[in-house]
Scaffold this active site. Structure first.
Site, PDB file in Angstrom:
ATOM      1  N   CYS A  77      14.976 153.681  24.073  1.00 36.01           N
ATOM      2  CA  CYS A  77      15.072 154.441  22.821  1.00 36.01           C
ATOM      3  C   CYS A  77      13.884 155.402  22.648  1.00 36.01           C
ATOM      4  O   CYS A  77      13.811 156.393  23.374  1.00 36.01           O
ATOM      5  CB  CYS A  77      15.267 153.484  21.655  1.00 36.01           C
ATOM      6  SG  CYS A  77      16.109 154.303  20.295  1.00 36.01           S
ATOM      7  N   HIS A 170      18.718 149.389  22.937  1.00 35.39           N
ATOM      8  CA  HIS A 170      17.716 148.305  22.993  1.00 35.39           C
ATOM      9  C   HIS A 170      18.292 147.052  23.657  1.00 35.39           C
ATOM     10  O   HIS A 170      18.801 146.178  22.945  1.00 35.39           O
ATOM     11  CB  HIS A 170      17.303 147.930  21.566  1.00 35.39           C
ATOM     12  CG  HIS A 170      16.506 148.973  20.867  1.00 35.39           C
ATOM     13  ND1 HIS A 170      15.137 149.014  20.902  1.00 35.39           N
ATOM     14  CD2 HIS A 170      16.896 150.027  20.114  1.00 35.39           C
ATOM     15  CE1 HIS A 170      14.703 150.040  20.198  1.00 35.39           C
ATOM     16  NE2 HIS A 170      15.755 150.675  19.715  1.00 35.39           N
ATOM     17  N   GLU A 172      16.709 144.611  24.804  1.00 34.22           N
ATOM     18  CA  GLU A 172      15.865 143.466  24.431  1.00 34.22           C
ATOM     19  C   GLU A 172      16.343 142.805  23.140  1.00 34.22           C
ATOM     20  O   GLU A 172      16.077 141.631  22.914  1.00 34.22           O
ATOM     21  CB  GLU A 172      14.385 143.901  24.346  1.00 34.22           C
ATOM     22  CG  GLU A 172      13.957 144.698  23.122  1.00 34.22           C
ATOM     23  CD  GLU A 172      14.427 146.153  23.111  1.00 34.22           C
ATOM     24  OE1 GLU A 172      15.122 146.579  24.045  1.00 34.22           O
ATOM     25  OE2 GLU A 172      14.108 146.858  22.131  1.00 34.22           O
TER      26      GLU A 172
HETATM   27  N1  GLN Z   1      14.350 157.566  16.102  1.00 35.51           N
HETATM   28  C1  GLN Z   1      13.230 157.108  16.869  1.00 35.51           C
HETATM   29  C2  GLN Z   1      12.443 158.286  17.441  1.00 35.51           C
HETATM   30  O1  GLN Z   1      12.801 159.357  17.367  1.00 35.51           O
HETATM   31  C3  GLN Z   1      13.672 156.181  17.987  1.00 35.51           C
HETATM   32  C4  GLN Z   1      14.302 154.938  17.406  1.00 35.51           C
HETATM   33  C5  GLN Z   1      14.154 153.705  18.253  1.00 35.51           C
HETATM   34  O2  GLN Z   1      13.300 153.623  19.142  1.00 35.51           O
HETATM   35  N2  GLN Z   1      14.965 152.732  17.931  1.00 35.51           N
HETATM   36  O3  GLN Z   1      11.438 158.162  17.983  1.00 35.51           O
END
Ligand code: GLN
Length: 198
Positions: A77, A170, A172
């Site tokens: 992410c 994610h 995890e």
């Molecule tokens: N929206 C977050 C970002 O731009 C990422 C979200 C996440 O890691 N779950 O950094």
């Protein structure tokens, strides 16, 4: 084998539990010098604007890019955003470890978080898994050397290039171990094979 988890911000602790399930030793990375003691790195989810600030303040950029020349990195992410070539947001300074561009928060707000079944192509076979997307980035461009392992809503959401793996979700949070296993166990075995063959 010791795997570092970048522990500046975000959900780094859940990755520790996954590594332990795989008999890999987790080690929190809070300073660039901590990279000297690990054989792989996880850049967790969190907030990429904050990560940019903390990585800049901590002087991480050049150490992570040189570490990544010879060691596997897994980004989830916000971690994927940091590994990208471009995030199309001038507040984000990316590492450029993966030849792809992302658009942040393309899957909506926190309230739009979802957990979906996903088929992943790993080691030449398709495997069912689950993926949790939380304010996830969308991969909007992939370079020719980036392999797409899974797609969601028509866009790549799990990719591999060289030693590195990037996920817009994610694993995890679902206790899914296959990506960490693929990123660290497989790539380290391959690296060792290459060293022995040379
Ligand atoms: N929206 C977050 C970002 O731009 C990422 C979200 C996440 O890691 N779950 O950094």
């Amino acid at each position: 084998m010791k795997i570092g988890i970048l522990a500046l911000q975000g959900d780094f602790d859940k990755h520790r539990l996954i590594l332990e399930q795989l008999d890999l030793e987790p080690s929190l990375v809070r300073y660039p010098s901590d990279l000297n003691h690990v054989s792989g790195l996880i850049i967790p989810g969190g907030e990429s604007t904050t990560m940019t600030k903390l990585m800049t303040r901590g002087g991480f950029y050049k150490y992570i890019t040189s570490f990544a020349n010879t060691n596997p990195v897994l980004g989830t992410c916000a971690g994927l955003i940091m590994m990208s070539s471009q995030a199309k947001d001038k507040r984000i300074k990316t590492l450029g470890l993966l030849d792809l561009d992302v658009e942040r928060n393309a899957c909506g707000r926190q309230i739009h978080s979802i957990c979906v079944p996903l088929n992943v192509n790993i080691n030449g076979k398709s495997q069912p898994t689950e993926a949790t997307f939380i304010r996830a980035p969308k991969i909007v461009r992939c370079g020719p050397n980036v392999n797409v392992l899974a797609t969601f809503n028509g866009s790549p959401c799990a990719v591999q290039s060289g030693l590195h793996l990037g996920l817009s979700f994610h694993p995890e949070l679902n206790g899914v171990t296959i990506f960490h296993e693929f990123a660290f166990k497989k790539s380290v075995a391959l690296k060792e094979e290459r060293i022995h063959a040379a």
